[in-house]
Design a protein around this motif. Structure first.
Motif, mmCIF file in Angstrom:
data_model
loop_
_atom_site.group_PDB
_atom_site.id
_atom_site.type_symbol
_atom_site.label_atom_id
_atom_site.label_comp_id
_atom_site.label_asym_id
_atom_site.label_seq_id
_atom_site.Cartn_x
_atom_site.Cartn_y
_atom_site.Cartn_z
ATOM 1 N N ARG A 15 29.846 35.498 -77.578
ATOM 2 C CA ARG A 15 28.690 34.414 -77.881
ATOM 3 C C ARG A 15 27.313 34.973 -77.202
ATOM 4 N N GLU A 16 27.273 35.661 -76.253
ATOM 5 C CA GLU A 16 25.869 36.271 -75.951
ATOM 6 C C GLU A 16 25.294 37.327 -76.719
ATOM 7 N N ARG A 17 26.279 38.250 -77.182
ATOM 8 C CA ARG A 17 25.868 39.119 -78.364
ATOM 9 C C ARG A 17 25.243 38.541 -79.587
ATOM 10 N N PHE A 18 26.076 37.410 -80.107
ATOM 11 C CA PHE A 18 25.677 36.784 -81.016
ATOM 12 C C PHE A 18 24.454 35.970 -81.088
ATOM 13 N N ARG A 19 24.152 35.415 -80.002
ATOM 14 C CA ARG A 19 22.730 34.682 -79.523
ATOM 15 C C ARG A 19 21.817 35.700 -79.734
ATOM 16 N N ALA A 20 21.984 36.946 -79.300
ATOM 17 C CA ALA A 20 20.941 38.103 -79.188
ATOM 18 C C ALA A 20 20.556 38.493 -80.442
ATOM 19 N N ARG A 21 21.492 38.455 -81.256
ATOM 20 C CA ARG A 21 21.438 38.878 -82.838
ATOM 21 C C ARG A 21 20.659 37.877 -83.531
ATOM 22 N N LEU A 22 21.051 36.665 -83.164
ATOM 23 C CA LEU A 22 20.327 35.404 -83.751
ATOM 24 C C LEU A 22 18.848 35.433 -83.708
ATOM 25 N N ARG A 23 18.391 35.683 -82.285
ATOM 26 C CA ARG A 23 16.981 35.800 -81.972
ATOM 27 C C ARG A 23 16.301 36.881 -82.681
ATOM 28 N N ALA A 24 17.164 38.113 -82.719
ATOM 29 C CA ALA A 24 16.337 39.281 -83.181
ATOM 30 C C ALA A 24 16.187 39.140 -84.906
ATOM 31 N N SER A 25 17.221 38.249 -85.476
ATOM 32 C CA SER A 25 17.185 38.050 -86.907
ATOM 33 C C SER A 25 15.716 37.186 -87.229
ATOM 34 N N LEU A 26 15.307 36.375 -86.213
ATOM 35 C CA LEU A 26 14.143 35.749 -86.594
ATOM 36 C C LEU A 26 12.904 36.662 -86.977
ATOM 37 N N GLY A 27 12.800 37.756 -86.010
ATOM 38 C CA GLY A 27 11.824 38.833 -86.407
ATOM 39 C C GLY A 27 11.898 39.430 -87.565
ATOM 40 N N TRP A 288 24.319 45.843 -87.293
ATOM 41 C CA TRP A 288 24.250 44.357 -88.064
ATOM 42 C C TRP A 288 22.997 44.285 -88.750
ATOM 43 N N ASP A 289 21.872 44.814 -88.573
ATOM 44 C CA ASP A 289 20.519 44.708 -89.186
ATOM 45 C C ASP A 289 20.357 45.632 -90.336
ATOM 46 N N ARG A 290 21.541 46.167 -90.843
ATOM 47 C CA ARG A 290 21.475 47.102 -92.048
ATOM 48 C C ARG A 290 21.220 46.438 -93.204
ATOM 49 N N PRO A 291 20.776 47.101 -94.479
ATOM 50 C CA PRO A 291 20.590 46.589 -95.572
ATOM 51 C C PRO A 291 21.810 46.635 -96.239
ATOM 52 N N LEU A 292 21.992 46.082 -97.347
ATOM 53 C CA LEU A 292 23.277 46.123 -98.286
ATOM 54 C C LEU A 292 23.058 47.235 -99.050
ATOM 55 N N ARG A 293 21.952 47.776 -99.523
ATOM 56 C CA ARG A 293 21.922 48.922 -100.183
ATOM 57 C C ARG A 293 20.474 49.646 -99.780
ATOM 58 N N PRO A 298 17.602 43.336 -95.060
ATOM 59 C CA PRO A 298 18.960 43.612 -94.109
ATOM 60 C C PRO A 298 19.925 42.291 -94.352
ATOM 61 N N ALA A 299 21.338 42.595 -94.153
ATOM 62 C CA ALA A 299 22.254 41.528 -94.372
ATOM 63 C C ALA A 299 22.074 40.175 -93.431
ATOM 64 N N LEU A 300 21.665 40.325 -92.413
ATOM 65 C CA LEU A 300 21.313 39.187 -91.419
ATOM 66 C C LEU A 300 22.832 38.231 -91.483
ATOM 67 N N ASP A 301 23.972 39.187 -91.223
ATOM 68 C CA ASP A 301 25.224 38.243 -91.350
ATOM 69 C C ASP A 301 25.207 37.248 -90.389
ATOM 70 N N GLU A 302 24.784 37.439 -89.005
ATOM 71 C CA GLU A 302 24.803 36.248 -88.099
ATOM 72 C C GLU A 302 24.182 35.323 -88.267
ATOM 73 N N LEU A 303 22.829 35.420 -88.937
ATOM 74 C CA LEU A 303 22.077 34.068 -89.165
ATOM 75 C C LEU A 303 22.743 33.468 -90.270
#
Length: 370
Positions: A15-27, A288-293, A298-303
């Motif tokens: 849960r904590e790792r997921f929340r961290a990725r969500l916050r980073a996804s906003l940037g 997790w922030d990788r592009p699909l190509r 970026p994919a932003l799967d978590e967001l």
């Protein structure tokens, strides 16, 4: 948003790792919204068609997996309960004839379901609610064999929920599962929107939802009672159980919202991350922030997964396919009764939304009016 989930149990570390990725996804989203070419393609229109499987007498047929397998069409996917199916229509350009294309594909898919269901005594039925349902049809034993729904049901909690709808007649039911949501079927429209136009189009969609829903209403009967003209609306919102926990309307995971949008899709994404706890903290593998190509967004799967567990009537969608784009998913219209009805409702709603969004605002209406 509708992908299946390979994991059922989650730890505090997940849960904590997921929340961290969500916050980073906003940037990362901030960077995308100002990058050249993002969301700049020709506008498109798509749709999801939810339906029931029933006998000719309207009795629900819990055979969606068998019917989907017999149809062998990747556009068909399982919905919450075993008598629910969903068809994902192919996105089409907004010009020149999107409504004809959506009509013809919906008609073709319904015929495919009809043929595939014949061996199981099932045929598709399209309406906002299935009027022949009984409370026993809305229990967990009817949940589709798909891990996603069990995970969400567990995450929402299994405490008893009181569902109440008051209209011409009153209806009350106790439920310990969001399978009650399987009583509802929608025709969900996906409209691509350029980032710089997102605020205006979203606000126009919020304003035009109610009058078009009034035109499209087709589901007054719910579990043998006559309630609202479109009883699907209050039932759907309550089926997620948020109303019973003294949750403020602005904090409920389903609903209409609480004010006009000011800051584009970034504002909605930030609200989703800040206000709502993750229901399904499944982190993607690898970068997790990788592009699909190469060179793509970026994919932003978590967001995307998190936004998919918020059931707002007008919901933002980020899609990394190609050069990436934004969509607004207009979720309030009912399924049915026919492809012609659904396409007519689509033409009315998208026409009003795009016309309103293109006009210079001439004084703002109170949000409560919408």
């Amino acid at each position: 948003m509708g992908r299946d989930l390979p994991q059922r149990d989650f730890t505090d570390e997940d849960r904590e790792r997921f929340r961290a990725r969500l916050r980073a996804s906003l940037g990362l989203l901030d960077g995308l919204l100002t990058s050249p070419g993002f969301g700049a393609g020709e506008p498109t229109l798509g749709a999801e068609l939810e339906m029931f499987l029933v006998t000719r007498d309207g009795v629900p047929v819990p055979r969606n997996e068998e019917v989907r397998r017999a149809a062998a069409d990747p556009r068909l996917v399982l919905e919450v309960n075993r008598y629910n199916l969903e068809a994902n229509l192919t996105p089409v350009p907004l010009r020149p004839r999107p409504f004809t294309a959506l009509h013809d594909e919906a008609d073709t898919l319904l015929e495919a379901v009809r043929r595939a269901g014949a061996a199981h005594g099932a045929e598709p039925y399209c309406a906002g609610l299935l009027p022949t349902l009984r409370p026993a049809d809305l229990t967990r034993r009817n949940m589709s064999p798909r891990g996603r729904y069990a995970v969400i049901d567990d995450a929402l909690g299994r405490a008893g929920r009181g569902l109440r709808v008051s209209g011409e007649q009153r209806l009350r039911m106790r439920s310990d599962t969001f399978c009650a949501q399987g009583a509802a079927s929608s025709w969900q429209i996906h409209l691509t929107v350029r980032p710089e136009e997102f605020t205006r189009v979203h606000n126009a969609a919020q304003l035009m939802t109610a009058p078009v829903l009034a035109v499209a209403a087709n589901s007054p009967l719910l579990l043998g009672r006559r309630a609202w003209d479109e009883s699907r609306i209050p039932w759907y919102e309550q089926a997620f159980g948020q109303h019973r926990r003294r949750v403020a309307p602005a904090d409920r995971r389903s609903g209409f919202g609480h004010g006009w949008l000011r800051g584009g899709v970034r504002e909605l994404a930030e609200e989703a991350v800040r206000r709502y706890a993750p229901l399904v903290p499944l982190c993607s593998d690898g970068d997790w922030d990788r592009p699909l190509r190469p060179g793509g967004p970026p994919a932003l799967d978590e967001l995307r997964l998190h936004l998919g567990t918020l059931w707002w009537w007008n919901r933002p969608v980020y899609d990394p396919a190609g050069d990436g784009h934004l969509r607004i998913e207009l979720r309030a219209l009912p399924s049915g009764p026919t492809p012609a009805d659904m396409v007519a409702n689509t033409a009315l709603l998208t026409g009003l939304v795009l016309d309103r969004a293109a006009r210079e605002p001439g004084g703002e209406l109170p949000f409560a009016l919408a």
